[in-house]
Design a protein around this motif. Structure first.
Motif: not given
Length: 795
Positions: A649-664
């Motif tokens: 129950q977690a996901a990556e937060l991506i902006i311009d193909k770069a990892l910028v954070g997490w949510v879950g």
């Protein structure tokens, strides 16, 4: 501070009638709070004499008086209730038609005297008190006039009321203006009128001073002067002019000696105190009170000392509270024949607040706690003794003058450039000299600089900025031109690809989140386990044992906030925080500004219109996409998930193909540890990446309708639909304006391990309506991308 304009005139050689005092003083910083023009009293208020008096037939407290108001006039019948009304006295009489003003608690009320019947008896006028005339603040009965006043004479002439009384509201730093001399100095500096030379008449010494004085507190009392005067007559009448000046300054008459000391207080600003010499036992000492000693003051108030107060005492008991008020046991009365007058300088710090500690606020304490001119201590005593002998008679001793370490007036440097920079205008040295001469300040000068020694009566001048203020005041605020600023004005652009942190916070607040602010410190155990950080930044001196390391994430702080609110009955929590987090990289430290949040509880409060529903992952995903203006992608993790999250129950937060954070969702183990009844969701992402927006591609609006085509494809059940959408959009197929899934199906007619996805393709051309072959070509391009990258099958 109240003062009479007639009294002020006595300090000048030329007339001050041409000066608009209220405007001049106010613009110089001495605010005129009130103006009372006594000359505006009605001419129908005259001197009257009560020639007979009878009791009112219908009222015990009223009298019926026959009042003579002139040689040819018939006596007037006037009903009066004053307790001092009696035959033979002369009093102000307001005739029918006269107008009087009375100050009420709300406003000043004007009324006209008319014929009236009081309890059935006709009254043809009104006998007045000093308060009703406006020449005194308090009055206990009729204003009794001197016997030599002419009956029928207008009261303005009889009492010399061609005068204006001004009330100043002074700031605490202008103690020098708490005297007529101080105000005269100000008016002279502001108007350019010369002051009269003040001459003190010295009295001849008739005997040697035999009163011993000892100063035990020389720091608190660096100067003490005293004089003895014998064989005085304290029953004489005070000169009319002096009584009028005191009355118009708001001071009531007591007896001639006390009145003269009050007159000197108002004239020169030096508080004096007169003791009855016969009531002094032995040597006078200026000392600290002993704890438990007491004193009955002149106002009949009994005070008990704590042992820190400065007092005047004899060998038997305290005589006065130094610089504040004398005691009743040694006070001067009408029968007093011999007096000892004290004139002293008390340190302002020692007097400040002492009066208020006993609930007092006297004219003396008001001046001493702001600063009194220590160079006028002796001259004020000489002036008082000469007036007492002139009015009350008697002979005086030599003057005692005991002096120790008086305050030093340090030289202040004033720069012409500094004055010009602050005023915003170009001033020359001659302009500065002109102002300094008007203020009668001692100075020496060189090019662009002045060395100024403040006078003993100006305690408010201690630094260069004080002198700059004086230059501005005397130069005149109205004489400073309003100059428009000259600058190269350039409108700053607002970048379209930047988003402010404030707008991000506002967006979250609009979505129902509350901002929190928490400490950057956290418990070591939380940092190691929940935040999965072993490179700790430990504090050498933590503010609390559970705040011993710097945090690398904010989730631990937010869980503490959640528990705090749950314990207080709040069960729907949405919080966020924008704050730095800290990482240790080898021997260096990194600080990153992050947006972090926590969500817990129901999606909406319990209500009748909607069913109760727990908040879920997709609700938070939608909130994050909203604040990112849909520039952010939420994707299945390709790297290991942080220990704080539920693995599935977690996901990556991506902006311009770069990892910028997490949510879950918070891991069930942590949910159990913190005893959280419901699922908890947390997120974090970099603010630096979030504030950057993609460049806006502005397209011309079109009048041609869009064309929609739907396709349905079969893919593996574990295929991420978001990856498919992103793959199509990343190709920027010409004329495709939108592409997204609108239906997912698994079941009958679909192979096991597969799912069917229906996509909408929206197409539009700016300049024409799309034809069928063009639409088919675009649909085939989309299908080719999906088949080649994801091995889909068209249904």
């Amino acid at each position: 501070m109240k003062f009479s304009k007639v009294w002020l005139q006595e300090f000048f050689i030329k007339s001050i009638e041409g000066i608009n005092l209220d405007e001049v003083l106010t613009m110089a910083g001495l605010e005129v709070d009130d103006i009372q023009d006594l000359s505006k009293l009605s001419n129908l208020i005259v001197v009257g004499e009560i020639i007979s008096i009878e009791k009112h037939p219908n009222a015990d407290r009223l009298s019926v008086c026959q009042v003579s108001v002139g040689l040819d006039a018939v006596p007037l019948q006037i009903v009066c209730g004053a307790p001092n009304a009696r035959v033979g006295i002369k009093v102000p009489c307001a005739l029918v038609g006269a107008k009087l003003s009375i100050d009420t608690t709300i406003r000043q009320t004007e009324f006209e005297i008319k014929k009236a019947k009081l309890r059935g008896v006709e009254s043809n006028g009104m006998l007045c008190s000093a308060k009703e005339l406006g020449i005194s603040e308090e009055a206990e009965g009729l204003c009794e006039l001197d016997e030599d006043k002419k009956v029928g004479q207008p009261i303005i002439d009889a009492l010399s009321l061609n005068d204006v009384i001004y009330t100043l509201s002074l700031t605490p730093n202008r103690a020098d203006c708490l005297s007529m001399l101080g105000i005269a100095r100000e008016v002279s500096a502001l108007s350019g009128l010369s002051l009269k030379a003040i001459k003190h008449k010295l009295t001849k010494e008739s005997f040697s001073l035999d009163q011993k004085v000892k100063i035990l507190e020389k720091k608190s009392c660096p100067r003490y002067c005293g004089i003895q005067i014998k064989n005085i007559n304290n029953k004489v009448n005070l000169p009319i002019w002096m009584g009028q000046y005191l009355e118009r300054s708001g001071i009531n008459s007591v007896n001639p000696v006390v009145d003269i000391t009050n007159y000197i207080l108002l004239e020169l600003g030096q508080p004096l105190h007169a003791f009855d010499q016969s009531k002094i036992s032995g040597e006078i000492s200026v000392r600290r009170a002993k704890r438990g000693e007491s004193l009955k003051l002149l106002n009949d108030q009994n005070i008990k000392f704590e042992g820190i107060e400065l007092i005047i005492a004899d060998e038997k008991e305290p005589l006065a509270l130094a610089g504040i008020m004398g005691g009743s046991s040694s006070s001067v009365h009408n029968d007093t024949k011999e007096i000892f007058i004290e004139s002293a300088y008390f340190d302002a710090i020692d007097i400040a607040g002492r009066a208020r500690s006993f609930g007092l606020n006297t004219d003396s304490s008001h001046r001493f706690e702001r600063g009194v001119d220590f160079k006028s201590t002796l001259s004020s005593l000489q002036r008082a003794s000469s007036l007492i002998i002139e009015i009350c008679g008697g002979e005086c001793s030599n003057i005692l003058d005991m002096e120790s370490n008086l305050p030093k007036r340090e030289t202040i440097e004033l720069r012409t450039k500094k004055v010009s920079d602050i005023m915003g205008i170009d001033l020359k040295d001659m302009d500065i000299k002109s102002v300094l001469d008007k203020l009668d300040l001692n100075y020496s000068d060189s090019e662009g600089k002045f060395l100024i020694t403040p006078p003993s009566f100006r305690f408010d001048l201690s630094i260069e900025e004080d002198l700059v203020e004086e230059i501005i005041r005397i130069h005149g605020y109205d004489n400073i031109p309003a100059i428009n600023p000259i600058s190269q004005n350039k409108i700053l652009g607002s970048p379209n690809n930047k988003k402010s942190i404030y707008s991000i916070k506002s967006s979250l607040a609009n979505l129902g989140y509350n901002e929190v602010i928490s400490y950057s410190f956290i418990d070591k155990e939380v940092e190691e386990n929940l935040h999965d950080n072993l490179d700790l930044i430990e504090l050498q001196n933590p503010i609390a044992s559970q705040m011993n390391v710097m945090r690398s994430k904010m989730w631990g702080s937010h869980i503490e906030t959640l528990i705090y609110n749950l314990n207080r009955g709040h069960n729907q929590i949405r919080i966020f925080e924008v704050a730095p987090v800290y990482q240790k990289i080898k021997s260096n430290f990194k600080e990153t500004l992050m947006l972090s949040g926590l969500v817990y509880g129901d999606y909406i409060p319990e209500q009748w219109a909607d069913k109760k529903r727990e908040i879920n992952f997709y609700d938070i995903k939608g909130d994050i996409e909203t604040i990112s203006c849909n520039t952010l992608s939420v994707k299945t993790p390709k790297i290991s998930v942080p220990k704080a999250f539920h693995p599935g129950q977690a996901a990556e937060l991506i902006i311009d193909k770069a990892l910028v954070g997490w949510v879950g969702q918070l891991h069930p183990a942590w949910q159990q540890k913190y005893e959280l009844p419901e699922k908890t969701y947390v997120f974090e992402l970099s603010i630096e990446k979030l504030v950057n927006l993609p460049d806006i591609d502005i397209k011309l609006p079109t009048k041609f309708p869009p064309v929609r085509r739907d396709i349905s494809v079969v893919v593996d059940a574990d295929m991420v639909i978001g990856d498919m959408v992103e793959a199509v959009k990343s190709q920027t197929i010409e004329r495709v304006i939108d592409f997204y899934p609108f239906d997912i199906y698994e079941g009958k007619a679909i192979e096991d391990g597969k799912k069917s996805i229906a996509f909408l393709i929206l197409m539009q051309d700016t300049y024409k309506t799309l034809e069928d072959d063009e639409v088919s070509k675009i649909v085939n391009q989309v299908l080719d991308i999906l088949i080649n990258k994801f091995k889909v099958k068209l249904r």
